[in-house]
Design a protein around this motif. Structure first.
Motif, PDB file in Angstrom:
ATOM      1  N   GLU A   1      14.729  13.468  -1.147  1.00 18.05           N
ATOM      2  CA  GLU A   1      15.427  12.624  -0.164  1.00 18.05           C
ATOM      3  C   GLU A   1      14.489  11.604   0.466  1.00 18.05           C
ATOM      4  OE1 GLU A   1      17.291  15.199   2.651  1.00 18.05           O
ATOM      5  OE2 GLU A   1      18.550  16.187   1.141  1.00 18.05           O
ATOM      6  N   LYS A   2      13.244  12.014   0.726  1.00 18.18           N
ATOM      7  CA  LYS A   2      12.297  11.140   1.418  1.00 18.18           C
ATOM      8  C   LYS A   2      11.759  10.032   0.518  1.00 18.18           C
ATOM      9  CE  LYS A   2       8.182  11.219   4.356  1.00 18.18           C
ATOM     10  NZ  LYS A   2       7.106  12.039   4.971  1.00 18.18           N
ATOM     11  N   TYR A   3      11.560  10.341  -0.766  1.00 19.49           N
ATOM     12  CA  TYR A   3      10.934   9.382  -1.676  1.00 19.49           C
ATOM     13  C   TYR A   3      11.881   9.071  -2.824  1.00 19.49           C
ATOM     14  CZ  TYR A   3       6.802  10.603   1.008  1.00 19.49           C
ATOM     15  OH  TYR A   3       5.915  10.821   2.033  1.00 19.49           O
ATOM     16  N   ASN A   4      12.853   8.218  -2.550  1.00 14.78           N
ATOM     17  CA  ASN A   4      13.907   7.891  -3.505  1.00 14.78           C
ATOM     18  C   ASN A   4      13.570   6.577  -4.217  1.00 14.78           C
ATOM     19  OD1 ASN A   4      16.536   6.315  -4.075  1.00 14.78           O
ATOM     20  ND2 ASN A   4      17.222   8.439  -3.909  1.00 14.78           N
ATOM     21  N   TRP A   5      13.494   6.632  -5.551  1.00 18.92           N
ATOM     22  CA  TRP A   5      13.075   5.450  -6.312  1.00 18.92           C
ATOM     23  C   TRP A   5      14.003   4.252  -6.106  1.00 18.92           C
ATOM     24  CZ3 TRP A   5       8.688   3.928  -7.648  1.00 18.92           C
ATOM     25  CH2 TRP A   5       7.717   4.751  -8.217  1.00 18.92           C
TER      26      TRP A   5
ATOM     27  N   VAL B   1      10.213   9.624  -6.475  1.00 15.22           N
ATOM     28  CA  VAL B   1      10.285  10.751  -7.396  1.00 15.22           C
ATOM     29  C   VAL B   1      11.745  10.961  -7.783  1.00 15.22           C
ATOM     30  CG1 VAL B   1      10.577  12.548  -5.628  1.00 15.22           C
ATOM     31  CG2 VAL B   1       9.398  13.110  -7.770  1.00 15.22           C
ATOM     32  N   ASN B   2      11.954  11.486  -8.977  1.00 20.11           N
ATOM     33  CA  ASN B   2      13.305  11.776  -9.456  1.00 20.11           C
ATOM     34  C   ASN B   2      13.608  13.264  -9.310  1.00 20.11           C
ATOM     35  OD1 ASN B   2      13.849   9.090 -10.486  1.00 20.11           O
ATOM     36  ND2 ASN B   2      12.346   9.556 -12.081  1.00 20.11           N
ATOM     37  N   LYS B   3      14.859  13.593  -9.090  1.00 19.61           N
ATOM     38  CA  LYS B   3      15.282  14.997  -9.060  1.00 19.61           C
ATOM     39  C   LYS B   3      15.268  15.516 -10.495  1.00 19.61           C
ATOM     40  CE  LYS B   3      17.297  18.446  -6.630  1.00 19.61           C
ATOM     41  NZ  LYS B   3      16.755  19.028  -5.388  1.00 19.61           N
ATOM     42  N   PRO B   4      14.410  16.484 -10.787  1.00 19.95           N
ATOM     43  CA  PRO B   4      14.284  16.914 -12.184  1.00 19.95           C
ATOM     44  C   PRO B   4      15.259  18.024 -12.566  1.00 19.95           C
ATOM     45  CG  PRO B   4      12.652  18.017 -10.859  1.00 19.95           C
ATOM     46  CD  PRO B   4      13.449  17.153  -9.915  1.00 19.95           C
ATOM     47  N   GLU B   5      15.354  18.251 -13.844  1.00 19.46           N
ATOM     48  CA  GLU B   5      16.094  19.398 -14.373  1.00 19.46           C
ATOM     49  C   GLU B   5      15.096  20.527 -14.631  1.00 19.46           C
ATOM     50  OE1 GLU B   5      18.471  20.702 -18.456  1.00 19.46           O
ATOM     51  OE2 GLU B   5      18.283  18.577 -17.946  1.00 19.46           O
ATOM     52  N   ILE B   6      15.329  21.670 -14.027  1.00 19.72           N
ATOM     53  CA  ILE B   6      14.413  22.796 -14.173  1.00 19.72           C
ATOM     54  C   ILE B   6      14.534  23.384 -15.586  1.00 19.72           C
ATOM     55  CG2 ILE B   6      13.704  25.040 -13.241  1.00 19.72           C
ATOM     56  CD1 ILE B   6      13.356  22.647 -11.323  1.00 19.72           C
TER      57      ILE B   6
ATOM     58  N   VAL C   1       0.852  -1.190   0.000  1.00 20.32           N
ATOM     59  CA  VAL C   1       0.000   0.000   0.000  1.00 20.32           C
ATOM     60  C   VAL C   1       0.885   1.236   0.000  1.00 20.32           C
ATOM     61  CG1 VAL C   1      -1.962  -1.134   1.114  1.00 20.32           C
ATOM     62  CG2 VAL C   1      -0.205  -0.031   2.518  1.00 20.32           C
ATOM     63  N   LEU C   2       0.308   2.348  -0.443  1.00 19.81           N
ATOM     64  CA  LEU C   2       1.085   3.563  -0.644  1.00 19.81           C
ATOM     65  C   LEU C   2       0.837   4.621   0.426  1.00 19.81           C
ATOM     66  CD1 LEU C   2       0.544   3.940  -4.500  1.00 19.81           C
ATOM     67  CD2 LEU C   2       2.302   2.643  -3.293  1.00 19.81           C
TER      68      LEU C   2
ATOM     69  N   MET D   1      -1.505   7.504  -3.726  1.00 26.77           N
ATOM     70  CA  MET D   1      -0.384   8.352  -3.328  1.00 26.77           C
ATOM     71  C   MET D   1      -0.066   9.213  -4.540  1.00 26.77           C
ATOM     72  SD  MET D   1       3.486   7.542  -2.109  1.00 26.77           S
ATOM     73  CE  MET D   1       4.464   8.879  -1.404  1.00 26.77           C
ATOM     74  N   PRO D   2      -0.383  10.503  -4.488  1.00 23.42           N
ATOM     75  CA  PRO D   2      -0.365  11.337  -5.699  1.00 23.42           C
ATOM     76  C   PRO D   2       1.027  11.622  -6.234  1.00 23.42           C
ATOM     77  CG  PRO D   2      -0.874  12.648  -3.754  1.00 23.42           C
ATOM     78  CD  PRO D   2      -0.842  11.211  -3.305  1.00 23.42           C
ATOM     79  N   LEU D   3       1.370  10.981  -7.334  1.00 23.51           N
ATOM     80  CA  LEU D   3       2.665  11.207  -7.967  1.00 23.51           C
ATOM     81  C   LEU D   3       2.819  12.646  -8.432  1.00 23.51           C
ATOM     82  CD1 LEU D   3       3.304   7.996 -10.068  1.00 23.51           C
ATOM     83  CD2 LEU D   3       4.876   8.998  -8.421  1.00 23.51           C
TER      84      LEU D   3
END
Length: 377
Positions: free
Chosen positions: A360-364, A185-190, A161-162, A292-294
């Motif tokens: 940091e909290k949600y690292n794939w 989540v991934n660290k994105p490029e702005i 469960v999420l 869990m809203p991506l």
């Protein structure tokens, strides 16, 4: 298990490996990372048109970044596509050489007994309590999804469960233990505002963004009504496609038609999606119901000030790093929007703490590691 300790994994329940929905994003992230770890992953995808329209169709390939893709027979009609594709996928999994069959979402779990009958280890990820979603609430759809939930409770080896709320639901309703493994989540490029400037005349910090499916449980009716009374030159950008909910999409357009500040982009992907996230003044998710809203994870990962409803699935994600309003409360939503529009220093404060916290909290990579550990239990 295979002799070299690498697993043979099948995944089903997703439409494709793309961004058409949260489940698709999750399956893409899990499967591609598992392949990089040396595992063999096969994804059983639906045939049929893209959920937001056939103009978004892409060729079905047999391989995506090392993940083997098999398209299963599908009756491409509302209510039948998920059922038929899940049946054939489960049948193929039953006869395939797999150590793990991983079902995604409750509806496909109605077919979980098929690979289980053939001795397969079956894992389920419940992405949300889908039988509560507005488009399935009445009639056969809700009953079928609830049946899938009960099959999962009875036959699944493990249920992921999420959110803590859904974990409590399974414990209280079925006395069934579940495993909490959130999305990542991934660290994105702005990205600078380029395409969105050309297409929609949007500049950095010139708009409030909602990005997700256009469905009733996302709270768009509240958002549009609240925004119409906000004193601002900023626009409200509603980015996303319908999901078997064309009538609701049309209703929202009708509700917004007398306010020229409200922009509907339709389904977005690629650079346009990245630019929308990168340049928003506020990202908002006013949902009544979530798994869990991506999109909320992604909104924060881009360093956005986020405004979300107080449902547990959202507040667990954002902690004290976002602005919260009471679910379904149009007046409070309007007040919070006005407050953020009038106080850019407050919005900037939330922007400065969002990205590092969420990434940091949600690292794939950590989530994949936990999932593989569960496969081996």
């Amino acid at each position: 298990m295979t002799l070299n300790n690498k697993l043979r994994i099948a995944m089903l329940g997703q439409k494709n490996l793309d961004r058409s929905g949260g489940i698709e994003v999750v399956v893409t992230e899990l499967s591609t990372r598992m392949v990089k770890l040396g595992h063999n992953v096969v994804c059983y995808n639906r045939r049929g048109h893209h959920v937001s329209g056939k103009e978004f169709d892409s060729d079905i390939k047999d391989n995506y970044q090392g993940v083997k893709i098999k398209a299963v027979p599908t009756i491409d009609k509302k209510g039948l596509a998920a059922m038929t594709s899940s049946f054939f996928a489960a049948l193929y999994c039953a006869f395939g050489k797999y150590d793990i069959v991983h079902f995604h979402a409750e509806g496909p779990c109605a077919m979980l007994w098929i690979p289980k009958l053939f001795g397969k280890k079956c894992i389920v990820t419940v992405h949300g309590l889908d039988h509560r979603r507005a488009k399935w609430k009445n009639g056969f759809g809700s009953k079928y999804i609830l049946f899938g939930e009960k099959v999962a409770v009875k036959y699944a080896d493990e249920i992921i469960v999420l959110s803590k709320g859904v974990q409590d639901y399974f414990k209280n309703t079925y006395n069934r233990e579940t495993v909490f493994i959130p999305n990542g989540v991934n660290k994105p490029e702005i990205k600078e505002a380029s395409l969105i400037k050309q297409k929609y005349k949007l500049e950095k910090d010139s708009y409030i963004l909602y990005l997700g499916r256009i469905v009733p449980e996302k709270g768009l009716r509240y958002l549009i009504k609240a925004f119409k009374d906000v004193r601002t030159d900023k626009k409200l950008v509603i980015a996303g496609g319908a999901s078997d909910t064309d009538s609701f999409f049309n209703e929202m357009r009708e509700l917004a038609k007398d306010d020229q500040r409200i922009v509907f982009t339709g389904f977005v992907q690629g650079q346009v999606l990245e630019e929308l996230y990168s340049n928003a003044y506020v990202y908002t998710l006013p949902s009544d119901l979530e798994g869990m809203p991506l999109s909320l994870l992604e909104g924060m990962s881009y360093g956005n000030c986020c405004l979300t409803s107080d449902i547990a699935e959202c507040t667990e994600v954002v902690s004290d790093r976002a602005v919260i309003f009471r679910k379904s409360d149009i007046n409070e939503l309007r007040e919070k929007l006005q407050y953020l529009v009038d106080n850019s220093d407050i919005a900037d404060k939330y922007k400065s703490i969002a990205s590092d916290y969420i990434c940091e909290k949600y690292n794939w990579d950590e989530i994949v590691e936990k999932t593989v550990e569960l496969y081996r239990v």
